[in-house]
Design a protein around this motif. Structure first.
Motif, PDB file in Angstrom:
ATOM      1  N   MET A   1      -5.936  17.656  12.759  1.00 19.94           N
ATOM      2  CA  MET A   1      -6.078  19.078  13.051  1.00 19.94           C
ATOM      3  C   MET A   1      -7.190  19.249  14.064  1.00 19.94           C
ATOM      4  SD  MET A   1      -6.509  22.178  10.334  1.00 19.94           S
ATOM      5  CE  MET A   1      -8.076  21.605   9.728  1.00 19.94           C
ATOM      6  N   SER A   2      -6.921  19.939  15.141  1.00 22.64           N
ATOM      7  CA  SER A   2      -7.911  20.118  16.193  1.00 22.64           C
ATOM      8  C   SER A   2      -9.008  21.062  15.725  1.00 22.64           C
ATOM      9  CB  SER A   2      -7.251  20.677  17.457  1.00 22.64           C
ATOM     10  OG  SER A   2      -6.800  21.996  17.240  1.00 22.64           O
ATOM     11  N   ALA A   3     -10.159  20.959  16.421  1.00 23.57           N
ATOM     12  CA  ALA A   3     -11.304  21.778  16.025  1.00 23.57           C
ATOM     13  C   ALA A   3     -11.029  23.263  16.204  1.00 23.57           C
ATOM     14  CB  ALA A   3     -12.522  21.366  16.851  1.00 23.57           C
ATOM     15  N   SER A   4     -10.115  23.600  17.147  1.00 23.57           N
ATOM     16  CA  SER A   4      -9.827  25.010  17.416  1.00 23.57           C
ATOM     17  C   SER A   4      -8.757  25.577  16.491  1.00 23.57           C
ATOM     18  CB  SER A   4      -9.368  25.169  18.866  1.00 23.57           C
ATOM     19  OG  SER A   4      -8.188  24.418  19.097  1.00 23.57           O
ATOM     20  N   GLN A   5      -8.131  24.715  15.704  1.00 29.69           N
ATOM     21  CA  GLN A   5      -7.044  25.154  14.832  1.00 29.69           C
ATOM     22  C   GLN A   5      -7.570  25.377  13.415  1.00 29.69           C
ATOM     23  OE1 GLN A   5      -3.949  22.286  13.911  1.00 29.69           O
ATOM     24  NE2 GLN A   5      -2.397  23.868  14.034  1.00 29.69           N
ATOM     25  N   PRO A   6      -7.593  26.632  12.929  1.00 28.81           N
ATOM     26  CA  PRO A   6      -8.117  26.885  11.590  1.00 28.81           C
ATOM     27  C   PRO A   6      -7.188  26.313  10.525  1.00 28.81           C
ATOM     28  CG  PRO A   6      -7.098  28.869  12.476  1.00 28.81           C
ATOM     29  CD  PRO A   6      -7.090  27.855  13.589  1.00 28.81           C
ATOM     30  N   ALA A   7      -7.769  25.948   9.381  1.00 30.75           N
ATOM     31  CA  ALA A   7      -6.961  25.461   8.269  1.00 30.75           C
ATOM     32  C   ALA A   7      -6.174  26.616   7.672  1.00 30.75           C
ATOM     33  CB  ALA A   7      -7.857  24.823   7.221  1.00 30.75           C
ATOM     34  N   PHE A   8      -4.968  26.319   7.216  1.00 34.06           N
ATOM     35  CA  PHE A   8      -4.181  27.325   6.531  1.00 34.06           C
ATOM     36  C   PHE A   8      -4.599  27.409   5.067  1.00 34.06           C
ATOM     37  CE2 PHE A   8      -0.507  28.561   3.985  1.00 34.06           C
ATOM     38  CZ  PHE A   8      -0.220  29.789   4.561  1.00 34.06           C
ATOM     39  N   LEU A   9      -4.879  26.220   4.498  1.00 33.16           N
ATOM     40  CA  LEU A   9      -5.286  26.140   3.099  1.00 33.16           C
ATOM     41  C   LEU A   9      -6.553  25.301   3.030  1.00 33.16           C
ATOM     42  CD1 LEU A   9      -4.039  27.039   0.285  1.00 33.16           C
ATOM     43  CD2 LEU A   9      -3.288  24.671   0.068  1.00 33.16           C
ATOM     44  N   ASP A  10      -7.609  25.866   2.446  1.00 29.67           N
ATOM     45  CA  ASP A  10      -8.902  25.183   2.323  1.00 29.67           C
ATOM     46  C   ASP A  10      -9.207  24.921   0.864  1.00 29.67           C
ATOM     47  OD1 ASP A  10     -10.447  24.435   4.611  1.00 29.67           O
ATOM     48  OD2 ASP A  10     -10.448  26.546   5.201  1.00 29.67           O
ATOM     49  N   LEU A  11      -9.423  23.662   0.510  1.00 26.77           N
ATOM     50  CA  LEU A  11      -9.855  23.293  -0.832  1.00 26.77           C
ATOM     51  C   LEU A  11     -11.294  22.806  -0.740  1.00 26.77           C
ATOM     52  CD1 LEU A  11      -6.643  22.767  -0.661  1.00 26.77           C
ATOM     53  CD2 LEU A  11      -6.974  21.500  -2.769  1.00 26.77           C
ATOM     54  N   GLU A  12     -12.137  23.324  -1.619  1.00 28.59           N
ATOM     55  CA  GLU A  12     -13.562  22.988  -1.579  1.00 28.59           C
ATOM     56  C   GLU A  12     -14.046  22.612  -2.974  1.00 28.59           C
ATOM     57  OE1 GLU A  12     -17.769  25.347  -0.951  1.00 28.59           O
ATOM     58  OE2 GLU A  12     -16.023  26.042   0.175  1.00 28.59           O
ATOM     59  N   GLY A  13     -14.371  21.332  -3.151  1.00 29.57           N
ATOM     60  CA  GLY A  13     -14.958  20.869  -4.407  1.00 29.57           C
ATOM     61  C   GLY A  13     -14.079  21.056  -5.629  1.00 29.57           C
ATOM     62  N   VAL A  14     -12.758  20.924  -5.471  1.00 27.08           N
ATOM     63  CA  VAL A  14     -11.838  21.145  -6.596  1.00 27.08           C
ATOM     64  C   VAL A  14     -11.935  19.992  -7.596  1.00 27.08           C
ATOM     65  CG1 VAL A  14      -9.408  21.356  -7.268  1.00 27.08           C
ATOM     66  CG2 VAL A  14     -10.263  22.556  -5.235  1.00 27.08           C
ATOM     67  N   SER A  15     -12.134  20.342  -8.863  1.00 28.42           N
ATOM     68  CA  SER A  15     -12.272  19.342  -9.926  1.00 28.42           C
ATOM     69  C   SER A  15     -11.415  19.738 -11.120  1.00 28.42           C
ATOM     70  CB  SER A  15     -13.733  19.212 -10.365  1.00 28.42           C
ATOM     71  OG  SER A  15     -14.557  18.837  -9.285  1.00 28.42           O
ATOM     72  N   ARG A  16     -10.950  18.719 -11.840  1.00 32.77           N
ATOM     73  CA  ARG A  16     -10.145  18.978 -13.045  1.00 32.77           C
ATOM     74  C   ARG A  16     -10.300  17.806 -13.993  1.00 32.77           C
ATOM     75  NH1 ARG A  16      -8.456  21.251 -17.029  1.00 32.77           N
ATOM     76  NH2 ARG A  16      -6.357  22.072 -17.337  1.00 32.77           N
ATOM     77  N   ARG A  17     -10.485  18.123 -15.273  1.00 36.33           N
ATOM     78  CA  ARG A  17     -10.537  17.079 -16.289  1.00 36.33           C
ATOM     79  C   ARG A  17      -9.694  17.497 -17.487  1.00 36.33           C
ATOM     80  NH1 ARG A  17     -15.111  14.906 -18.217  1.00 36.33           N
ATOM     81  NH2 ARG A  17     -16.322  15.273 -16.338  1.00 36.33           N
TER      82      ARG A  17
END
Length: 367
Positions: A1-17
């Protein structure tokens, strides 16, 4: 993904136990719009759990998810699945057996007026090319037909993103390749943002614009198919994407010295440290004795389009494995000369797992 192309879906620090078992640990990932992203990994690595969390079927224990910049999951926010505009195509297709194809397609459109439902069904039927199946029932469809109907049903509500969990695994090999090719052509033609879960690295290489390799609930490497195959970030990534011969060597002045040769090594290691060379089977070739490293043919396995050959080289304790797409005239037991193609050799700091003449492949342990 190029630097000028924004993400469509952003996941940040997702955790599950689940109880004491950590299934996802601090997963941070950017999914590009209009592309196909493959979540790749062995069984139990967390890829299907991550897909369920994105869809809203499951909740994470921590982290945030943003879709087109708007938060859909966070410490104080959880958007219900039906409000996310996310389509989900299940591994077993989950078609309703008592409904016709047309009724299956209309099931997710019940919020629309009848006329709008009919128009939308007609549109997706034409787009997927299943008009001849419209009045039939799931039990009368072949596996490939069921897959196409399931795809059409997932696309009918016009989701912003489509999630697919092992969508081709229930099909026979020949049919799988054809249906996969048709499905990808459809998704790319309409510009769908899709995330596909698979445990098969060859499928991921053929399908994904972006590959996310997962291991033990974490992301091992993210890259294009060429990046992740040609420039693996770890021995695990190298071996998961294809078989490797492991050789431990000594790092010295930007090179690794092994029993079968010395290779460039761009590593931040002190001279004398152990390093690891992962050598693809296709990096090896053999010729008549006397024109390279002395070796002996120990086994040959004919595989149709290629031949697999096991070679013993002194002082290695185990054989090296090579693949050849040309017929090798040397017989088992014959002395040969081994030659190497450095382009297929990946070098890493030693991971402590030791060297065996024929590297292990994580895929061999997958159910």
């Amino acid at each position: 993904m190029s630097a000028s192309q924004p993400a469509f879906l952003d996941l940040e620090g997702v955790s599950r136990r689940f109880g004491d078992r950590v299934v996802l640990s601090d997963v941070t990932l950017a999914i590009p719009p209009g592309r196909i992203t493959c979540l790749l990994g062995e069984s139990g690595c967390g890829k299907s759990t991550l897909l369920r969390i994105i869809s809203g079927v499951d909740r994470p224990d921590g982290g945030r998810i943003r879709m087109s910049g708007a938060e859909i999951v966070g410490p104080d926010r959880f958007v219900q699945p039906e409000s996310r505009r996310i389509g989900f195509m299940f591994q077993d297709y989950a078609l309703f057996p008592h409904l016709s194809v047309a009724e299956n397609l209309a099931f997710g459109l019940r919020h629309l007026p009848k006329a709008a439902q009919r128009d939308r069904v007609a549109e997706v039927v034409a787009r997927i090319g299943i008009a001849h199946l419209i009045d039939r029932y799931p039990h009368s469809l072949s596996g490939g037909e069921q897959q196409r109907v399931a795809l059409a049903r997932a696309l009918a509500p016009q989701p912003a993103i489509l999630l697919m969990d092992e969508p081709f695994s229930n099909l026979d090999q020949g049919l799988r390749e054809r249906v996969r090719r048709e499905t990808l052509a459809t998704l790319r033609r309409i510009g769908t943002t899709a995330i596909i879960v698979t445990h098969d690295p060859q499928e991921a290489l053929a399908v994904g614009d972006l590959i996310v390799l997962m291991r033990g609930g974490r992301i091992e490497q993210v890259g294009t198919p060429f990046e992740i195959y040609d420039r693996p970030a770890s021995p695990y990534a190298a071996e998961f994407m294809g078989p490797c011969n492991r050789l431990t060597g000594i790092f010295s002045r930007g090179r690794i010295e092994t029993p079968i040769g010395t290779f460039p090594a761009d590593l931040d290691l002190p001279d004398g440290a152990l390093a690891l060379a992962c050598i693809r089977p296709q990096a090896l070739s053999i010729g008549p004795d006397g024109h390279g490293i002395s070796a002996r043919v120990m086994a040959k396995t004919f595989m149709g389009e290629s031949e697999q050959i096991d070679i013993m080289v002194h002082p290695l304790a185990e054989t090296l494995r090579m693949h050849s797409h040309v017929r090798i005239p040397m017989a088992v037991g014959e002395k040969v000369s081994l030659q190497l193609n450095g382009a297929e050799i990946h070098v890493f700091a030693d991971d402590g797992l030791g060297a065996n003449g024929r590297g292990t492949n994580p895929r061999e342990t997958i159910d």
